[in-house]
Design an enzyme around this catalytic site. Structure first.
Site, mmCIF file in Angstrom:
data_model
loop_
_atom_site.group_PDB
_atom_site.id
_atom_site.type_symbol
_atom_site.label_atom_id
_atom_site.label_comp_id
_atom_site.label_asym_id
_atom_site.label_seq_id
_atom_site.Cartn_x
_atom_site.Cartn_y
_atom_site.Cartn_z
ATOM 1 N N ASP A 27 0.766 3.138 4.528
ATOM 2 C CA ASP A 27 -0.234 3.920 3.803
ATOM 3 C C ASP A 27 -1.300 4.503 4.719
ATOM 4 O O ASP A 27 -1.609 5.684 4.653
ATOM 5 C CB ASP A 27 -0.882 3.065 2.687
ATOM 6 C CG ASP A 27 -1.415 1.721 3.187
ATOM 7 O OD1 ASP A 27 -1.271 1.416 4.398
ATOM 8 O OD2 ASP A 27 -1.975 0.957 2.384
ATOM 9 N N ASP A 48 -5.799 2.192 10.334
ATOM 10 C CA ASP A 48 -7.227 1.885 10.431
ATOM 11 C C ASP A 48 -7.491 1.273 11.815
ATOM 12 O O ASP A 48 -7.730 1.984 12.782
ATOM 13 C CB ASP A 48 -7.593 0.959 9.267
ATOM 14 C CG ASP A 48 -9.064 0.595 9.215
ATOM 15 O OD1 ASP A 48 -9.810 0.987 10.118
ATOM 16 O OD2 ASP A 48 -9.477 -0.081 8.259
ATOM 17 N N GLY A 78 0.783 -1.234 0.000
ATOM 18 C CA GLY A 78 0.000 0.000 0.000
ATOM 19 C C GLY A 78 0.814 1.283 0.000
ATOM 20 O O GLY A 78 0.378 2.311 -0.515
HETATM 21 P P1 5GP Z 1 -4.909 -1.752 10.203
HETATM 22 O O1 5GP Z 1 -3.993 -2.859 10.626
HETATM 23 O O2 5GP Z 1 -4.513 -0.395 10.741
HETATM 24 O O3 5GP Z 1 -6.365 -2.070 10.403
HETATM 25 O O4 5GP Z 1 -4.858 -1.703 8.645
HETATM 26 C C1 5GP Z 1 -3.784 -1.328 8.007
HETATM 27 C C2 5GP Z 1 -3.775 -1.844 6.587
HETATM 28 O O5 5GP Z 1 -5.061 -2.178 6.070
HETATM 29 C C3 5GP Z 1 -3.270 -0.712 5.752
HETATM 30 O O6 5GP Z 1 -1.861 -0.741 5.669
HETATM 31 C C4 5GP Z 1 -3.943 -0.938 4.435
HETATM 32 O O7 5GP Z 1 -3.137 -1.783 3.647
HETATM 33 C C5 5GP Z 1 -5.232 -1.623 4.792
HETATM 34 N N1 5GP Z 1 -6.339 -0.643 4.855
HETATM 35 C C6 5GP Z 1 -6.937 -0.124 5.949
HETATM 36 N N2 5GP Z 1 -7.905 0.747 5.619
HETATM 37 C C7 5GP Z 1 -7.926 0.781 4.264
HETATM 38 C C8 5GP Z 1 -8.719 1.507 3.295
HETATM 39 O O8 5GP Z 1 -9.595 2.333 3.579
HETATM 40 N N3 5GP Z 1 -8.438 1.257 1.990
HETATM 41 C C9 5GP Z 1 -7.472 0.366 1.590
HETATM 42 N N4 5GP Z 1 -7.299 0.206 0.290
HETATM 43 N N5 5GP Z 1 -6.713 -0.313 2.469
HETATM 44 C C10 5GP Z 1 -6.939 -0.104 3.787
HETATM 45 MG MG MG Z 2 -0.837 -2.038 4.322
#
Ligand code: 5GP
Ligand code: MG
Length: 177
Positions: A102, A105, A47
Site C-alpha cells: 500500500d 513510509d 493494507g
Molecule cells: P514502512 O515499513 O515503510 O514504515 O511502513 C509500511 C507499512 O506501514 C505500510 O505497509 C502500511 O501498512 C503502514 N503505514 C505506513 N504509513 C502509513 C499511513 O500513513 N497510513 C496507514 N494507514 N498505514 C501506514
Molecule cells: Mg502494510
C-alpha cells in the site's frame, strides 16, 4: 462520509485512473517476459487489499496471486514499528515477482520483504506501491512503480487503516487529529 475523516487527499476517481495507468505500465513490462515463465503477484496484506484487487484486473496475463502478511503497528499508533513482523513467505522460486504494497513510509517493510523473497531465487522482482511518502527513507527504497507521492502525514482509506478502521473508505483521506 465517515465523521472522523478530516479531508480527502486523493479522491476515488483519481485513484482509479492512476491504478489503470500503473496496470498498463506493468503489463507493458510483463508482456516482454517469456510466456512460459510463471509470474507471481505477491500482495502484502492487509493494507494492499483494495489496491491489489483493482490493480490485478488491469493485468490481463496469466499470473498467480499470492498473499502474505506484514504488520508494523502496535495498536493505536500512527508511527511505524522499528521491526515489521513478516508472515509466511510464498514460494517464488524461478518466478517473475511483482511485489505489491500500500505505502512506503520508513521503507523497512518493503526492504525486508524484498530481501527475503530475493533469497528464494526468483527470476526477477519488481515492486509496486500505491503511495510513497516524501521522506528520504521512503525514496531510497528501490520501487519500480509508485502511484502517488504524498506528504509525510498519516492517511487512511482504500485499504489503509487506523487501528483496523477506515479500510472501507473509498477515497484516501486524513483523519482528524
Ligand atoms: P514502512 O515499513 O515503510 O514504515 O511502513 C509500511 C507499512 O506501514 C505500510 O505497509 C502500511 O501498512 C503502514 N503505514 C505506513 N504509513 C502509513 C499511513 O500513513 N497510513 C496507514 N494507514 N498505514 C501506514
Ligand atoms: Mg502494510
Amino acid at each position: 462520509m465517515i465523521r472522523d475523516i478530516d479531508r480527502i487527499l486523493i479522491a476515488r476517481g483519481a485513484i482509479s485512473d492512476r491504478v489503470r495507468s500503473l496496470g498498463e505500465a506493468i503489463t507493458k513490462h510483463l508482456e516482454d517476459v517469456d510466456a512460459d515463465q510463471e509470474i507471481a503477484l505477491v500482495a502484502v496484506m492487509t493494507g494492499s487489499l483494495i489496491f491489489v484487487a483493482d490493480l490485478m484486473r488491469h493485468l490481463p496475463m496469466k499470473i498467480r496471486i499470492q498473499l502474505m502478511t506484514a504488520s508494523s503497528y502496535i495498536g493505536k499508533s500512527t508511527q511505524t514499528n522499528s521491526d515489521p513482523v513478516i508472515g509466511k513467505l510464498p514460494n517464488v522460486k524461478d518466478m517473475h515477482v511483482l511485489l505489491v504494497d500500500d505505502i512506503l513510509d520508513s521503507g523497512k517493510t518493503l526492504t525486508r520483504i524484498r530481501g527475503k523473497l530475493q533469497e528464494l531465487n526468483p527470476k526477477s522482482i519488481q515492486s509496486c506501491v500505491l503511495l510513497r511518502k516524501k521522506l528520504p527513507s521512503a525514496m531510497e527504497v528501490p520501487c519500480e512503480y509508485v502511484g502517488f507521492e504524498i506528504e509525510d502525514e498519516f492517511v487512511v482509506g482504500y485499504g489503509l487503516d487506523y487501528d483496523g478502521y477506515y479500510r472501507n473508505f473509498p477515497d484516501i483521506g486524513v483523519i482528524c487529529p
